[in-house]
Enzyme design. Sequence first.
Site, PDB file in Angstrom:
ATOM      1  CD  GLU A 164      -8.574 153.786  67.680  1.00  0.00           C
ATOM      2  OE1 GLU A 164      -9.388 154.708  67.754  1.00  0.00           O
ATOM      3  OE2 GLU A 164      -8.901 152.586  67.718  1.00  0.00           O
ATOM      4  CE  LYS A 165      -7.278 156.990  70.996  1.00  0.00           C
ATOM      5  NZ  LYS A 165      -7.960 155.674  71.093  1.00  0.00           N
ATOM      6  CG  ASP A 214      -9.597 152.438  70.709  1.00  0.00           C
ATOM      7  OD1 ASP A 214      -8.544 152.103  71.268  1.00  0.00           O
ATOM      8  OD2 ASP A 214     -10.043 153.599  70.736  1.00  0.00           O
ATOM      9  CG  ASP A 274     -14.466 151.008  68.389  1.00  0.00           C
ATOM     10  OD1 ASP A 274     -13.498 150.851  67.612  1.00  0.00           O
ATOM     11  OD2 ASP A 274     -14.722 152.095  68.932  1.00  0.00           O
ATOM     12  CE1 TYR A 322     -12.058 152.634  73.154  1.00  0.00           C
ATOM     13  CE2 TYR A 322     -14.237 151.652  73.323  1.00  0.00           C
ATOM     14  CZ  TYR A 322     -13.290 152.340  72.603  1.00  0.00           C
ATOM     15  OH  TYR A 322     -13.584 152.749  71.328  1.00  0.00           O
ATOM     16  NE  ARG A 351     -13.687 157.858  71.658  1.00  0.00           N
ATOM     17  CZ  ARG A 351     -13.939 158.867  70.829  1.00  0.00           C
ATOM     18  NH1 ARG A 351     -14.875 158.757  69.923  1.00  0.00           N
ATOM     19  NH2 ARG A 351     -13.251 159.980  70.901  1.00  0.00           N
TER      20      ARG A 351
END
Length: 653
Positions: A7-8, A102, A104, A320, A322
Amino acid sequence: MRLIVAEKPSLARAIAAALPTPAVRREGYLEAGDTCVSWCLGHLLEQAPPEAYDPRYQQWRLDDLPIVPSRWQLVPRPQARGQIAVLRKLLKRATSVVHAGDPDREGQLLVQEVLDHLGWRGPLQRLLVQDLNRPAVAKALARLEDNQRYQPLFAAAEARSRADWLYGINLTRAWTLIGRQAGYDGLLSVGRVQTPVLGLVVRRDREIAAFEPYPFYPLWVDLAVAAGELRAWWLPDESQPLDAQGRLLDPRPAQALAARLPGSQGRLATLEQRRKRQAAPLPYSLSALQVDAARRFGLSAKRVLDVCQALYERHQLITYPRSDCRYLPAAHHAEAARTLASACQHDATLTQWVQGADFGRRSKAWDDAKVGAHHALAPSGRPADLARLSRDEANLFRLIARNVLAQFYPPLETFETQALFEILDERFQAKGREIIEPGWKPLFTTRDDVPTLPTLHQGEAARVLGAEVESRETRPPEPFNDASLIKAMMNIARYVDDPAVKRTLRETDGLGTEATRAGIIETLLTRGYLVREAKALRASRTGHALIDSLPPAASQPERTALWEQRLTSIAEGNAAAQPFVDALLADLRQLLGQASAGKLDQALKAARQGAAPDAPKATRGKRQTAKRGGGQSRRRTASKGKPRTRRAKGSSS
């Protein structure tokens, strides 16, 4: 060649470091033997603006609403074109791909939508990384899953993205256009989450403004019993003038009784005592941490999120962040002693707490059945040198470590007493608490606000030493602040009157998500709908006018909270996405039919005459980017168009 798409960049580096072959940095990716690890930069793609579907939508017209794409389009974000080119080249070489977004809903969307956009049709696996330390990433790499298992999660995220676009674009255009007709030259942004949050603040502000204080008169007595002294409070019966909370509204009965009480004899009529055990607070979800950090350190919700992201990505000290979960996987219990000892070794207070922990103890926090895509925030195990962290980073790390360490301490055990005395045929109540076993409590505070009582016995005599009537006044509700507004968004069912809807909403996550709540507050501040007054969050005049001009359904929490429930059902594979979008369109047409320039004009005039604060000058008239709401606000006539809308990962309208 196997391609892993993270993701990043920070996640890509952590994945590459856990591979057996050392990685070499290339332009836009890392290469480790036959595996390449590349990354997204949040969302590389965004929903196409209305004018991409038809050039006439460049101009804003009420007659064109609602704008509903027949075939949805995504376009690259301008700053993402270079990375998309890197991924396109790598996909041409790849024989298999691993999706490492991620864990989610939004993480599933932002990687998969890029792979779909670039035409990948080969094997696709899913990598779920909860924390960035090397052992955790290596374990995750050893248990890759078929990405097909996560298609319902993708469907829910895609439906959310499209629904937010439909709702935000159409209602923002409608209210901005009727705003011009009413003489307001600026963007009036409407969103399915931000607007109900603004509605909460507007209604709270009005409760405060309309509040009329009134006095009430509590009466207390100091009593002498065999083992000492205590204070008890009069419980007037229903024959007295009482309010809904049982408070006495006329001082005369209390004053007459107080004059007779000194020296009077009474007895302990009812004695209730029980031993109570209270387990430690669970480890944090992001929202729970935001609430506590706002109360303890005065940090905004966005600041807490930013600090947690730094602790996770840059320092790799926590898992993580979030997360909406407050439970931990059962497998982590066996590693907790080593993980926490390593993480806390450089801080004297945390080291002392580690030494006092019983790592053989197992609290209810370790529960696989309650862990979904995320688990609670916890130290990663990497040693944390708090002296090298910023003050906010150190404070939040201590909170996160403390709540996990507390799971290895005994319950707080107290002895609770409630005593009811009868004196002059009236009832007086005293409550007290004695701490028997402090358990986890010293990790949180050494203070106990509940008084202790002397040893009491049923039926024993009590003599009045003194009595007094106090004059107090009711207080209005407190204005929202970051902590209370986040808590309200988490527990939105409290603000719903319909019993059936209230029951339903208790099962959902409320307004917004862990990742978006801080951003929603900041968006409302940036757009000038909320203002900060010290720690309080107040609605501005424009915020009041916007809520007054909208149909009630658009500013109440029921719609968006039920929306989240339907998205959860899609994510769990229990519902299809299209019926959700169809229902939204029906609601949207109904809302658009209620757009009224006259009503908005009245709301703007009323707001100017009211007591609400104005937005800061830096915000009023500012050119603002309205995520999913239609771009920048600028002077224009009703026939002028607007630039494209941009959307950041995790934002909510």
